[in-house]
Design a protein around this motif. Structure first.
Motif, mmCIF file in Angstrom:
data_model
loop_
_atom_site.group_PDB
_atom_site.id
_atom_site.type_symbol
_atom_site.label_atom_id
_atom_site.label_comp_id
_atom_site.label_asym_id
_atom_site.label_seq_id
_atom_site.Cartn_x
_atom_site.Cartn_y
_atom_site.Cartn_z
ATOM 1 N N GLY A 145 0.820 -1.213 0.000
ATOM 2 C CA GLY A 145 0.000 0.000 0.000
ATOM 3 C C GLY A 145 0.848 1.255 0.000
ATOM 4 O O GLY A 145 0.568 2.212 -0.733
ATOM 5 N N LEU A 146 1.917 1.262 0.812
ATOM 6 C CA LEU A 146 2.799 2.430 0.873
ATOM 7 C C LEU A 146 3.528 2.642 -0.455
ATOM 8 O O LEU A 146 3.692 3.774 -0.926
ATOM 9 N N MET A 147 3.957 1.517 -1.081
ATOM 10 C CA MET A 147 4.620 1.641 -2.387
ATOM 11 C C MET A 147 3.651 2.175 -3.437
ATOM 12 O O MET A 147 4.021 2.979 -4.305
ATOM 13 N N SER A 148 2.399 1.724 -3.371
ATOM 14 C CA SER A 148 1.394 2.197 -4.327
ATOM 15 C C SER A 148 1.171 3.699 -4.168
ATOM 16 O O SER A 148 1.074 4.438 -5.154
ATOM 17 N N ILE A 149 1.110 4.166 -2.909
ATOM 18 C CA ILE A 149 0.951 5.607 -2.657
ATOM 19 C C ILE A 149 2.155 6.376 -3.209
ATOM 20 O O ILE A 149 2.013 7.446 -3.817
ATOM 21 N N ALA A 150 3.351 5.807 -3.001
ATOM 22 C CA ALA A 150 4.553 6.473 -3.496
ATOM 23 C C ALA A 150 4.527 6.590 -5.024
ATOM 24 O O ALA A 150 4.885 7.633 -5.595
ATOM 25 N N PHE A 151 4.078 5.508 -5.713
ATOM 26 C CA PHE A 151 4.049 5.534 -7.179
ATOM 27 C C PHE A 151 2.955 6.452 -7.707
ATOM 28 O O PHE A 151 3.006 6.858 -8.874
ATOM 29 N N LEU A 152 1.955 6.772 -6.875
ATOM 30 C CA LEU A 152 0.931 7.724 -7.315
ATOM 31 C C LEU A 152 1.543 9.093 -7.598
ATOM 32 O O LEU A 152 0.967 9.906 -8.323
ATOM 33 N N GLY A 153 2.712 9.331 -7.017
ATOM 34 C CA GLY A 153 3.397 10.595 -7.280
ATOM 35 C C GLY A 153 3.753 10.761 -8.744
ATOM 36 O O GLY A 153 3.847 11.893 -9.253
ATOM 37 N N PHE A 154 3.928 9.634 -9.459
ATOM 38 C CA PHE A 154 4.245 9.722 -10.898
ATOM 39 C C PHE A 154 3.024 10.117 -11.731
ATOM 40 O O PHE A 154 3.175 10.490 -12.896
ATOM 41 N N SER A 155 1.823 10.012 -11.142
ATOM 42 C CA SER A 155 0.621 10.311 -11.926
ATOM 43 C C SER A 155 0.552 11.770 -12.351
ATOM 44 O O SER A 155 -0.147 12.109 -13.299
ATOM 45 N N GLY A 156 1.268 12.647 -11.664
ATOM 46 C CA GLY A 156 1.276 14.052 -12.054
ATOM 47 C C GLY A 156 2.348 14.381 -13.073
ATOM 48 O O GLY A 156 2.501 15.545 -13.473
ATOM 49 N N LEU A 157 3.092 13.339 -13.504
ATOM 50 C CA LEU A 157 4.183 13.560 -14.464
ATOM 51 C C LEU A 157 3.625 13.867 -15.852
ATOM 52 O O LEU A 157 2.786 13.140 -16.371
ATOM 53 N N LYS A 158 4.050 14.968 -16.440
ATOM 54 C CA LYS A 158 3.595 15.347 -17.774
ATOM 55 C C LYS A 158 4.716 15.100 -18.780
ATOM 56 O O LYS A 158 5.831 15.558 -18.592
ATOM 57 N N LEU A 159 4.387 14.356 -19.854
ATOM 58 C CA LEU A 159 5.394 14.023 -20.877
ATOM 59 C C LEU A 159 5.081 14.714 -22.192
ATOM 60 O O LEU A 159 3.921 14.911 -22.520
#
Length: 209
Positions: free
Chosen positions: A195-209
């Motif tokens: 769960g903690l790793m999933s929350i951490a990876f949610l930080g990439f959801s704001g990444l704009k390419l």
């Protein structure tokens, strides 16, 4: 070939829309085979191989056997009036392809590395029912990826799966040495870490390419 688009697919599959930590697919082997690093790496390689080949084969089957286009092989062979629409068979066709690939991988691993085959145990044949494998085949269709894009997506989705598995294996190996309350040892602490790793990876959801 648009390399920028392939780069976006790669970053998205590995980090932003990671199959395990964002889409929550393939949780069973993620928890079951992440107890040590060797098993995690072996399972990750097997899943990546199956995902890549499954993406390639299922795309070809859908494009030339199931999809109602003039390129449909049955339309060309039988000279039908209209191309047959066999898309309702895609789930069965994809499962058969994945099951065949997993059988092939199982035989190769058993022959090449009996130790790894034994450590993976029941989770190796269970790749057949790994929803991440079937998921990548359907997502290739949903995203309207072409042949090359499907292969890249399948391969990088497998890399993302391996990354999540290896990170979890590294954490769990350290947790074995940590003074954890008895009630949380084993699977409970693994789910908390997931769960903690999933929350951490949610930080990439704001990444704009």
């Amino acid at each position: 070939m648009d390399f920028n688009h392939l780069f976006v697919i790669t970053i998205s599959a590995i980090f932003i829309n990671n199959f395990v930590l964002n889409r929550f697919l393939g949780i069973c082997p993620y928890i079951g085979v992440s107890k040590n690093m060797d098993s995690a790496v072996g399972m990750g390689m097997a899943v990546t191989f199956v995902m890549t080949l499954a993406s390639m084969v299922t795309w070809l089957i859908y494009a030339f056997m199931l999809k109602p286009t003039t390129a449909n092989i049955f339309y060309l062979i039988f000279s039908a009036k209209e191309p047959p629409d066999l898309t309702y068979l895609k789930t069965i066709a994809f499962i058969l392809v994945i099951a065949s690939l997993v059988q092939f991988v199982e035989m190769v691993v058993q022959k090449a590395s009996p130790t790894l085959y034994k450590s993976l145990g029941i989770y190796l044949p269970l790749i057949t029912t790994n929803c991440a494998i079937l998921g990548v085949a359907f997502l290739n269709l949903d995203e309207n990826f072409n042949f090359i894009e499907s292969i890249v997506y399948g391969f990088t989705a497998g890399i993302g799966f391996t990354l999540a598995l290896v990170l979890m294996a590294g954490i769990r190996e350290r947790l074995d040495l940590a003074p954890i309350p008895k009630a949380l040892r084993g699977v409970p602490i693994a789910f908390l870490m997931a769960g903690l790793m999933s929350i951490a990876f949610l930080g990439f959801s704001g990444l704009k390419l």
